[in-house]
Design a protein around this motif. Structure first.
Motif, PDB file in Angstrom:
ATOM      1  N   UNK A  47      -6.296   2.249  71.146  1.00  0.00           N
ATOM      2  CA  UNK A  47      -6.398   0.959  71.838  1.00  0.00           C
ATOM      3  C   UNK A  47      -5.146   0.127  71.646  1.00  0.00           C
ATOM      4  N   UNK A  48      -4.677   0.070  70.323  1.00  0.00           N
ATOM      5  CA  UNK A  48      -3.536  -0.780  70.031  1.00  0.00           C
ATOM      6  C   UNK A  48      -2.253  -0.242  70.674  1.00  0.00           C
ATOM      7  N   UNK A  68     -13.340   8.285  61.336  1.00  0.00           N
ATOM      8  CA  UNK A  68     -12.160   8.883  61.937  1.00  0.00           C
ATOM      9  C   UNK A  68     -12.054   8.471  63.405  1.00  0.00           C
ATOM     10  N   UNK A  69     -13.187   8.619  64.101  1.00  0.00           N
ATOM     11  CA  UNK A  69     -13.210   8.284  65.533  1.00  0.00           C
ATOM     12  C   UNK A  69     -12.871   6.803  65.733  1.00  0.00           C
ATOM     13  N   UNK A  70     -13.495   5.960  64.888  1.00  0.00           N
ATOM     14  CA  UNK A  70     -13.234   4.521  64.972  1.00  0.00           C
ATOM     15  C   UNK A  70     -11.761   4.220  64.800  1.00  0.00           C
ATOM     16  N   UNK A  71     -11.209   4.889  63.751  1.00  0.00           N
ATOM     17  CA  UNK A  71      -9.801   4.656  63.451  1.00  0.00           C
ATOM     18  C   UNK A  71      -8.932   5.099  64.626  1.00  0.00           C
ATOM     19  N   UNK A  72      -9.243   6.283  65.155  1.00  0.00           N
ATOM     20  CA  UNK A  72      -8.470   6.828  66.279  1.00  0.00           C
ATOM     21  C   UNK A  72      -8.570   5.894  67.480  1.00  0.00           C
ATOM     22  N   UNK A  73      -9.803   5.410  67.758  1.00  0.00           N
ATOM     23  CA  UNK A  73     -10.019   4.544  68.919  1.00  0.00           C
ATOM     24  C   UNK A  73      -9.202   3.265  68.781  1.00  0.00           C
TER      25      UNK A  73
END
Lengths: 117, 888
Positions: free
Chosen positions: A112-113, A103-108
């Protein structure tokens, strides 16, 4: 008016409290007050857990078998209920952790994008 | 296992409340302690801790709800799940429920009925701990003992409480100038007391009545007798009657419904035994130790077992055997528990009979449970994948098993309710079916509810076990393969056992259906069948030909006998004098009777056979409308001064002289004199067509017979209505000197209806059971077909892909079911044919291998087996071939 530092506190996501409690208990057995203090200090005062959520959550985890509870006598001769992580709880925690990291990865990645745009 | 979690939680809910309060208290104390350590005052610290904590009551409630909703919600969910499962595959649920309900309901009804008939006391009997003492001798199954024997037993001190004896009698009772034949009983004084029968009015008989008072006999009448013969507005007590010419006073009316201590014949009045015999001057017959005469009933003394009493009675029997070796050497005395049927021969086997019924019940319940298990397995097959899915989604295994258990429980509970309704409904239906035959003894019949409960516990246990077992099988199974592939054989070895069960069920159904069918066919034949004589226009008038002493004193002189015969002949002539009467005769026994005793009939060279012996008057065959096949009818000239003659029926003639003509041959009937056969009759079926297929009869002329008749039936053939004929016969009887009192009037049609009623009842019952058994077999076949088809889904899919048509698949499923049913039918037909051949057909006019009956049974079963398999076959045809192949 609450002190300024309280304004930066965030609402907990649904279901996140369980994860946090399990995470706290990984350090060792703890009673309800200890858990609330640990969340408070562990999150650098950002997360403040409401007792109206904490205790039902603790009991819910106990019901699910992720934590067990036992009664102990504290140093000031107080009867206290101490929670301890079970094997099932540990498994649940690792599952939650990987989910959380995804989840965190996806959010980051998302943040970022969007910030690049 | 977590199944009883909600229960545990519920039990400890009170504890939880306290724990939560303690926990919060500890929290507050610890927070306060910290603030105090920071330098706050105790009060300030506590206040701060409280404020920070928030609403204590709300926290407590929210926390408590975690637990409360847990068990309530889970229970609700489980129940909802169970009910949803019922709807999810209604055909499986419906079949399972119907199976359980029908079989348990049906079995319970039959067992309750049998138990009630065999163990309940007669109506109106309120006493408990009653026994009856029945003598047994090797050569006889008569339950009567001699009066002196009864007295000896009664006098054996402390053995029995209030022993009473009675003997049933047909009594001629004159009420208000009219004479009626009434079933009554001569009883000892303790009779009412020991049975606990209370008076409805007046008093019952007491031991004080054992002595004849100066005022004549006393009598207690039944409520029915009172209703039938007295103006109910007036008290019957104190009224006077003549009982077999003896004046008697009514002293009481027995409790409503009481008709004697045994089921039949249903008594209407009770007269003290000893005073009655004294009044008619036959007291001596009470002293005859060799004459079986009375039935007995007694209460067990408080605290004494039947076994202990049996021991004591045994010593009495031993003493009697020693004292009277000639008559009592091999007589034993049995102490049996009393019931309304306990003196009937069937009751000696009642224990074994009930045990057998119980065994049948257990076996059928097990068979049904196995069928239900099969159905559940079909579902489990489909379920296994769902279970794996649930497990993958995080359901605990305990919860899965719990869900399966609830599913079984739901099926069992619904079936339970239906089974009780079935039992109740069947009890009503049975009452309607056999009610008329049983009289009022069946009025109180209800199913034995403790039995319903027992059967259901059995079914509940097996159903739940059978649903949970497949679940337990998945307990340790790896989840992954189930998620990938569709079908795997579940419990592969089961199907053969199930197939055997289905075949056996079908065989059993065929046997029942064939018996019922043969019985039914014989009735339809009976309507049109030739009885051998013409039953229309035949009137029976039974008269009391013997004097008032005839019943107790058999040593009548031949002069008296001749006078009786003269009266009968006179009456016959008077009847024949009337133009509307075409023929008349008289017989000792009504044509057709329940108890046909076979008498040996011996040829002169010693060859012998057995036949029913009938003593008949002149013109017997003419009256029946039968012309002899050979020889002649009896004539008024066949008297004692003439050579002894006899007539045999064709069956007996064939048995004794298979080749030659029997006319002119000499036979000896029983211990009688040698007689010459003067005629051969066609085969006559007096007992209706269904009683005996090959009855053998020998007829002896009344005019040559020894010993006087008691009740004689005048047979008259008439042209007009039976009512007019009865008037003619009544007039003729009144003209004899002294007049012959009429005991009963009937027609041959009535008589035939009566003798066939029992058979009709049995046939109807057989049909009901055959239907039930067929239903169980069909549902069982359906279960097996569904199970097998479910197992072979993958195979069908592959075959379809390889070019098989849907028709092939459907035919395969249908074929295996029909084959199984066919095997059952074959076995059942063979068994019933073999049994019939061994025992001889019970049904006249119908061969035990009657082709039409067997053809019908086979047709019915063929249709039924196709019907049972059609659903699974159609389902097999709807296979998702692509889906199946993808799983490969």
């Amino acid at each position: 008016m609450p002190p300024p530092k309280y304004r930066s506190r965030v609402e907990l996501l649904q279901g996140t409290l369980d994860f946090i409690v399990l995470q706290v208990l990984r350090a060792g057995p703890q009673h309800g007050y200890g858990i609330s203090q640990a969340i408070n200090t562990g999150s650098r005062e950002v997360l403040k857990v409401d007792t109206g959520s904490l205790y039902p959550a603790l009991h819910r985890l106990e019901k699910r078998g992720w934590v067990t509870a036992s009664w102990q006598i504290s140093e000031n001769r107080q009867r206290t209920k101490v929670y301890r992580l079970t094997a099932a709880g540990r498994r649940q925690l690792s599952a939650e952790q990987s989910r959380w990291q995804q989840f965190v990865g996806a959010m980051t990645a998302l943040i970022g994008r969007t910030s690049e745009m | 296992m977590s199944w009883p979690n909600w229960l545990q939680h519920w039990r400890s809910r009170m504890g939880h409340d306290r724990d939560i309060a303690d926990e919060i208290h500890a929290h507050l104390e610890m927070a306060a302690a910290r603030y105090m350590a920071d330098g706050m005052s105790a009060d300030e610290a506590r206040l701060r801790a409280r404020r920070e904590f928030g609403n204590i009551a709300e926290v407590r409630q929210l926390t408590r709800h975690v637990w409360r909703w847990a068990w309530l919600e889970q229970l609700g969910e489980d129940v909802r799940f169970g009910v949803r499962i019922l709807w999810a595959s209604p055909s499986v649920s419906l079949t399972a429920i119907t199976l359980i309900a029908l079989v348990i309901g049906g079995n319970t009804t039959v067992y309750s009925l049998a138990r009630m008939v065999l163990t309940s006391p007669a109506a109106g009997v309120t006493a408990e701990q009653l026994v009856t003492i029945v003598p047994t001798r090797p050569a006889s199954d008569e339950p009567f003992m001699s009066y002196p024997d009864f007295r000896d037993i009664a006098n054996a001190s402390e053995t029995l409480d209030h022993p009473a004896a009675w003997t049933t009698e047909r009594l001629l009772v004159e009420v208000n100038g009219a004479t009626h034949a009434v079933s009554g009983a001569l009883v000892t004084g303790a009779f009412f007391d020991v049975l606990g029968v209370h008076p409805r009015d007046g008093r019952v008989l007491t031991p004080g009545d054992d002595n004849l008072s100066d005022h004549g006999l006393v009598v207690v009448i039944s409520e029915r007798f009172w209703r039938d013969y007295f103006d109910q507005a007036h008290a019957a007590v104190g009224q006077h009657l003549l009982i077999n010419d003896q004046p008697a006073t009514i002293v009481g009316i027995a409790a409503a419904g009481f008709r004697g201590a045994v089921l039949t014949p249903g008594e209407d009045l009770w007269v003290p035994l000893v005073p009655y015999y004294r009044a008619i001057g036959s007291e001596a017959s009470l002293e005859n130790r060799a004459q079986p005469m009375v039935l007995t009933v007694a209460a067990l003394p408080a605290g004494r077992s039947r076994e202990a009493t049996q021991m004591r009675i045994g010593t009495v029997a031993a003493r009697l055997a020693k004292q009277f070796p000639e008559s009592h050497a091999d007589q034993r005395l049995l102490v049996l528990p009393y019931s309304a049927t306990s003196v009937l021969p069937i009751s000696r086997m009642s224990g074994a009979f009930l045990a057998l019924l119980a065994a049948v019940m257990v076996v059928t319940v097990l068979a049904v449970s196995a069928n239900v298990a099969n159905l559940m397995l079909v579902r489990a097959l489909a379920r296994q994948r769902e279970v794996a899915l649930r497990q993958a989604m995080g359901a605990t295994r305990g919860r899965i098993v719990r869900l399966l258990a609830f599913e079984g429980l739901t099926v069992a509970i619904v079936a339970w309710i239906l089974a009780s309704a079935t039992a109740w409904g069947m009890a009503r239906a049975l009452l309607r079916t056999i009610g008329p035959a049983s009289g009022n003894a069946m009025d109180g019949f209800t199913p034995d509810w403790s039995l319903v409960l027992y059967a259901m516990v059995l079914a509940l246990g097996s159903t739940v076990a059978f649903t949970v077992l497949p679940g337990l099988q998945t307990w340790r199974q790896p989840v992954l393969p189930w998620l990938k592939s569709g079908e795997q054989p579940v419990a592969g070895g089961r199907s053969r056992a199930m197939n055997v069960l289905v075949v056996a069920q079908f065989a059993f159904s065929v046997m029942l259906l064939t018996s019922a069918g043969l019985g039914y066919r014989s009735f339809t034949l009976a309507e049109s069948n030739d009885l051998g004589f013409n039953p229309d226009g035949l009137l029976f008038v039974t008269v009391r030909a013997g004097g008032r002493d005839a019943l107790v004193d058999t040593s009548t002189t031949s002069a008296e006998h001749d006078r009786t015969l003269a009266r009968l002949e006179r009456a016959r002539e008077r009847i024949l004098a009337n133009g509307s009467m075409t023929a008349a005769t008289y017989v000792r026994r009504l044509p057709g009777a329940y108890l046909n005793v076979l008498t040996p009939v011996e040829r002169q060279d010693g060859t012998s056979s057995q036949a029913i012996r009938r003593v008949v008057g002149p013109g017997y065959l003419t009256t029946l409308g039968v012309s002899p096949l050979l020889g002649r009818d009896f004539a008024a000239a066949d008297t004692r001064n003439r050579p002894r003659v006899a007539i045999v029926n064709r069956h007996l003639a064939q048995a004794l002289w298979p080749e030659a003509s029997p006319i002119g041959q000499l036979i000896r009937v029983g211990s009688g004199e040698t007689a010459e056969i003067v005629g051969v009759t066609p085969n006559l079926f007096f007992d209706g067509p269904s009683h005996d297929a090959r009855p053998q009869y020998v007829f002896i002329p009344e005019l040559q017979n020894e010993g006087p008749p008691i009740d004689v039936t005048i047979l008259a053939r008439h042209d007009g209505p039976a009512r007019d004929a009865a008037t003619v016969v009544g007039g003729a009887l009144g003209e004899t000197d002294p007049p012959l009192p009429i005991v009963a009037t009937a027609t041959m049609a009535d008589r035939l209806a009566q003798v066939t009623q029992n058979e009709q009842t049995i046939t109807r019952l057989l049909l009901v059971f055959a239907g039930l058994s067929l239903l169980v077999a069909t549902l069982g076949l359906y279960a097996v077909a569904a199970f097998n088809a479910g197992r072979r889904v993958r195979e069908f899919g592959v075959r379809l892909a390889l070019g098989a048509t849907l028709r092939d698949i459907g035919r395969d499923v249908l074929g295996s079911s029909v084959r199984m049913a066919g095997l059952g039918v074959l076995l059942g037909s063979a068994t019933s044919a073999a049994l019939a051949a061994l025992a001889g057909s019970r049904f006249i006019g119908v061969s035990p291998v009657d082709p039409s009956v067997h053809a019908t049974v086979v047709l019915v079963l063929a249709i039924v087996s196709v019907l049972a398999a059609i659903g699974p076959a159609l389902r097999a045809c709807r296979i998702d071939v692509v889906g199946v192949l993808r799983q490969e």
